[in-house]
Design an enzyme around this catalytic site. Sequence first.
Site, short mmCIF file in Angstrom:
data_model
loop_
_atom_site.label_atom_id
_atom_site.label_comp_id
_atom_site.label_asym_id
_atom_site.label_seq_id
_atom_site.Cartn_x
_atom_site.Cartn_y
_atom_site.Cartn_z
N GLU A 115 37.80 41.95 30.37
CA GLU A 115 39.11 42.24 30.97
C GLU A 115 39.16 41.71 32.40
OE1 GLU A 115 39.30 46.38 30.22
OE2 GLU A 115 38.19 46.94 32.00
N LYS A 117 39.34 41.43 36.37
CA LYS A 117 38.84 42.27 37.46
C LYS A 117 39.93 42.35 38.50
CE LYS A 117 34.85 42.98 40.43
NZ LYS A 117 35.50 43.11 41.73
N LYS A 292 31.60 43.69 29.67
CA LYS A 292 30.75 44.86 29.47
C LYS A 292 30.23 44.82 28.05
CE LYS A 292 33.73 47.28 32.52
NZ LYS A 292 35.07 47.79 32.49
N CYS A 444 63.80 7.95 65.21
CA CYS A 444 62.40 8.35 65.04
C CYS A 444 61.93 7.91 63.66
CB CYS A 444 62.30 9.87 65.19
SG CYS A 444 60.64 10.51 64.91
S1 IVH Z 1 33.71 48.07 35.75
C1 IVH Z 1 29.97 50.22 36.02
N1 IVH Z 1 35.98 46.86 35.24
O1 IVH Z 1 35.25 46.06 40.64
C2 IVH Z 1 31.09 49.34 36.01
N2 IVH Z 1 35.37 47.23 37.50
O2 IVH Z 1 32.58 45.32 41.81
C3 IVH Z 1 31.89 49.44 37.21
N3 IVH Z 1 37.02 46.50 39.11
O3 IVH Z 1 34.14 49.21 41.65
C4 IVH Z 1 33.11 48.71 37.25
N4 IVH Z 1 38.49 45.75 37.67
O4 IVH Z 1 36.63 48.72 41.66
C5 IVH Z 1 35.15 47.31 36.18
N5 IVH Z 1 37.99 45.83 34.68
C6 IVH Z 1 37.15 46.29 35.60
C7 IVH Z 1 37.44 46.22 36.97
C8 IVH Z 1 36.51 46.68 37.89
C9 IVH Z 1 38.22 45.93 38.95
C10 IVH Z 1 36.42 46.81 40.41
C11 IVH Z 1 35.99 48.24 40.52
C12 IVH Z 1 34.52 48.22 40.76
C13 IVH Z 1 34.34 46.86 41.33
C14 IVH Z 1 32.93 46.41 41.04
#
Ligand code: IVH
Length: 691
Positions: A115, A117, A292, A444
């Site tokens: 998904e 980020k 994941k 110009c």
């Molecule tokens: S999973 C243990 N999924 O990215 C797994 N994080 O650098 C923890 N984030 O703290 C995070 N979208 O604030 C996950 N689809 C997503 C995410 C996501 C944004 C952010 C989240 C996390 C940070 C990690």
Amino acid sequence: MMVPTSIRDRAEVLRRQLAHHNHRYYVLDDPEIPDAEYDRLLRELQSLEASYPALVTLDSPTQRVGAAPSARFAEVEHRLPMLSLDNARNEEELSAFDQRARKELAVDQVRYVAEPKLDGLAVSLSYEHGALIRGATRGDGHIGEDVTAQLRTIRALPLKLSGTGWPRLLEVRGEVYLPLIAFEQLQAEMKKRGQTPLKNPRNAAAGSLRQLDPAITASRPLEMFCFGFGAVEDGGLGETQSEVLKLFSAWGLPVSPESRVVVGIAEAIAYVREIGERRNTLPYQIDGVVFKVDSLQQQQLLSRQAKKRRYLGGEGRSPAWAIAFKYPPEEVITVVQAIEFQVGRTGAVTPVARLTPVDVAGVTVANATLHNIDEVHRKDVRVGDTVYVRRAGDVIPEVVRVLPERRPAGTKPVQLPTGCPVCGSDVLRAEDEAVARCTGGLFCTAQRKEAIKHFASRRAMDIEGLGDKLVDQLVERALVTDLADLYRLTQEQLRELDRMGEKSAANLLAALDKTRHTSLARFIYALGIREVGETTARALAEQFQDLDELMEAPVSALLCVEGIGPIVAAHIQAFFSQPHNREVIDKLRAPEIGGITWDRPILPKGTDGLEKPGPLSGKRVVITGTLSQPREQIKAQLEALGAKVSSSLSKKTDLLIAGADPGSKLRQAEALGVELIDGDRLAELIDGARR
Ligand code: IVH
């Protein structure tokens, strides 16, 4: 093993720098360096610690998730830590992660949930017996801030879970964010109120949530996606991450609509590329995609193995079963080598920064606009400065801000030149205008070149093959001094130019010939009158139907045209009152020179002889996706039916025309309750109106 002093010192410096930047980011919400720069420092420390395990200290930033929370909110201890993610910066690093997972799990292919980020801020929601009892920010990963009252104002969040089967206690993890539309609105409002506009949607989301007064949070249209869980007591969530997300959805928790299961590295890479391509059309900002491992059992296996390796710098701040693929940063650091002033079509003198070339989101950037001299002074950009540059979508690169701590000694503030850098004429700036202008007009050469480029451009006269380089040569060799000279060019003259063969010379002359018959609207637009864009040009053509009438029109008549106010009217009148401009227009129309003609535009007339309103009169229309004809053509047809076509959706939009692969606009339109029609229905509408 002995650690050399130089290495020990370097690690200490890195630790101090990282602690400082953590504080700026998490506590002050005001980072000084881009994430990529932070990641670079962290990686350097990680690699030193991996080579010299004796360097690892308990308080090393590599062992922590963030900085301590600010004292303003009550503290909340997370039952399970909120972890961060390891990054892959390219496809190779992603493959390496997959390879390790395959090896440790002893499988051929790994199933992942993928998904986007989101670039917002992470929160944890505690539900007990299905009721939201507490919400907290991540803080340092162990202790966060109690923002329950603020989170309750997010409408997408259920205060009570729907359905049944939830565990007695459930910690839901997710990302709170501000959609781009809302971010832009908020920025505009803050600007109006004279406040410093927010830097980016991430800051805006953090700033909106971390408001002591929840009423302020409530006024910001925050959204949230849930992507994981912390503590779960007395109940279960299934066996896979994808099942967890399904349950979340069933319970009314918002889950990313882009979330998908991918099997194996090839599908994972395809996902990275697909989202990368759609990145700029998503209604929110993302900085990567997250993978994941789908099976919760496999996740545990990977975690356990990582813990065994922990003394080697294994699982600590981030889980071994997830990875974030980071797209190249859109804001990067570089150095200003020079600041020059460019002269545009209307004489506007624009400061431009010449930069040490850098890669921004896959494109090399060597120049960035500084907009105007006020902007240069506001940002205080100087030659020698280290700056952030940014490229958002198709927008021209711009300097975002300076890193004052990297400024070399002896720099001086930038001054507006008093003479035009191209022709030497005076540069003047009207009291109420941010823009300074060269007063040289078509004397110009810079303005002359730009006027010709505009005249030749696709939406103006559409002279095929008359590119920028060619225009530069024509003006520099004085073959063209005004627009009409274009139509006097000969094969002999053209052949003399660089990179111009017999064939291309003939092609250009033929292309020029083709433009001799055009529309009045195009012709008016092509003249390059200040503030007269395509829409205004079309409105003028429709209202006056005749160029001579337009040229004689008093300001009062111009003001009757839709969309024209006193400033534009004054520009139009000033343009046509210049003898020089009238001469050029005469030459363009003279049969022996330009010979340009057009048909009188035909307007739909009712039986009473009055203009009949089109079936889409006054309707605001947005087009998305692929349709059977080019978008420009459809736009023109819609406008002929009376519609106003715009590129962005808002509450005021009446109709969305959705072709194939409509993307995020379709979802936005559905959310806004905008009426939808497809390509077939559009064709019917257009046909019906013709009959
Ligand atoms: S999973 C243990 N999924 O990215 C797994 N994080 O650098 C923890 N984030 O703290 C995070 N979208 O604030 C996950 N689809 C997503 C995410 C996501 C944004 C952010 C989240 C996390 C940070 C990690």
